[in-house]
Structure formats: C-alpha cells, structure tokens
Design a protein around this motif. Structure first.
Motif, short mmCIF file in Angstrom:
data_model
loop_
_atom_site.label_atom_id
_atom_site.label_comp_id
_atom_site.label_asym_id
_atom_site.label_seq_id
_atom_site.Cartn_x
_atom_site.Cartn_y
_atom_site.Cartn_z
N THR A 36 0.80 -1.22 -0.03
CA THR A 36 -0.12 -0.06 0.03
C THR A 36 0.79 1.40 0.05
O THR A 36 0.66 2.08 -0.81
N ARG A 37 1.96 1.20 0.99
CA ARG A 37 2.69 2.49 0.94
C ARG A 37 3.15 2.74 -0.39
O ARG A 37 3.22 4.06 -0.74
N GLU A 38 3.83 1.93 -0.96
CA GLU A 38 4.75 2.22 -2.36
C GLU A 38 3.53 2.32 -3.45
O GLU A 38 3.87 3.02 -4.29
N ARG A 39 2.51 1.75 -3.11
CA ARG A 39 1.22 2.03 -4.11
C ARG A 39 0.83 3.71 -4.33
O ARG A 39 0.77 4.21 -5.41
N ILE A 40 0.70 3.93 -3.10
CA ILE A 40 0.33 5.46 -2.88
C ILE A 40 1.49 6.42 -3.33
O ILE A 40 1.17 7.33 -4.10
N GLN A 41 2.53 5.95 -3.08
CA GLN A 41 3.75 6.73 -3.47
C GLN A 41 3.87 7.00 -5.01
O GLN A 41 4.18 8.04 -5.71
N MET A 42 3.76 5.83 -5.68
CA MET A 42 3.61 5.66 -7.02
C MET A 42 2.72 6.43 -7.90
O MET A 42 2.85 7.25 -8.57
#
Length: 184
Positions: A36-42
C-alpha cells in the motif's frame, strides 16, 4: 450460576467479532508495508509528473505502524516579516499545505488535508478528513478526487477575500473587520 449455551451465544459472537477486528489490524499493517505504501507513492508521483504540479511525495515513518505518505507543498517565506532592527528581518514561515495518507492505530488509512498556515499569524485550521479506507478499498480513481479536492481547498485558502462573507481562510485574523486591531 452458569449460563446456558443459548444465553452465551451473543457474548461468544462479540468475542469472535473482537478477534476478527484484531486480526484485520494485523493484516492491514502488513498490507501497508508490503504494497500500500509504495502504491500510494507511485500513484501520487505519477500524477505530479503528468501535471507538473510543484509538490513532492514524502514518506514519514517516525512511529512504526503510524506511517504516512504525504503530498506536500513544503514551506516558504510568507512575504511578511517583522523588522527586528535596521538590518535584520524576521520572516514569517508559510506552510503551504499537504494531502496525507496515514495509517491509523488499527491499520486503516485516513486521508487528510492539512491547510496552509503562516507561523505566528493566528491559529491553523484543523485538518479536513476526506475519508478512512481499508487498504483494499483505496482504489486508483480515488486519488484523483483526493488531489482535486486538495487543490480546491488550498486554492480557496490562497484566494481568500471578503467578497464571500462566509468564506474563511482557516485561522483567526489578528486584525478586526475594519483593518484595525481586533477587540480584546
């Protein structure tokens, strides 16, 4: 006196529900770390790149399981300053606002707008909660709506004037309506 099975049924159901909620918290926290964290950032970074919007995405991880991904406009000089002496000026710092995706204590994700504010110039407006999501509920189309709402809110803050009497910029002004000192 010992209760019968039928009398304890509701209590057993509540215990199961409580245990499910605790298990969900662990799953949501694991999902944040795994994807989730990386998906939000991306997604946010892709939006910035596509639009040229002058913000940046920051990962804030001061406390484990209360991390946040923040679309921030940073800080700048407000253009206002106090003349300390003939050669020295003390500038008031402006925090330009941010859109926050933060883990809650239970692993869900709260989406907030932090309004701009100027240090030492009244009280900052409280953050606006957009929504709270379970990790699997946070779909890509929502990000566009969140960023649009963020832009609308900060634009309204920046464009404050007295043409709309009920429109407030989010803090108590240091001056009265006639431009003089505010009454005590």
């Amino acid at each position: 006196m010992l209760q019968t099975d039928s009398e304890l049924f509701n209590l057993k159901r509540k215990v199961q529900q409580y245990e499910e909620v605790l298990q969900n918290t662990q799953q949501y926290r694991e999902a944040w770390k795994a994807e989730t964290r990386e998906r939000i950032q991306m997604i946010l970074q892709r939006m910035l790149d596509a639009t040229g919007f002058g913000a940046r995405v920051e990962h804030r991880a001061d406390i484990e399981n209360l991390e946040a991904m923040v679309l921030t406009l940073g800080q700048s000089k407000s253009g206002m300053y106090q003349q300390v002496s003939e050669d020295v000026q003390r500038h008031l710092i402006k925090h330009n606002g941010s859109l926050v995706y933060q883990q809650l204590f239970n692993g869900k994700i709260i989406v907030l707008i932090n309004y701009p504010f100027i240090e030492n110039y009244g009280q900052p407006r409280p953050p606006k909660t957009i929504a709270i999501y379970r990790p699997e509920e946070l779909k890509e189309p929502y990000f566009l709506r969140h960023v649009e709402e963020f832009l609308q809110e900060i634009t309204n803050w920046e464009d404050y004037d007295d043409d709309e009497p009920n429109k407030r910029i989010g803090f108590q002004l240091n001056f009265g309506a006639n431009g003089g000192e505010a009454p005590e």
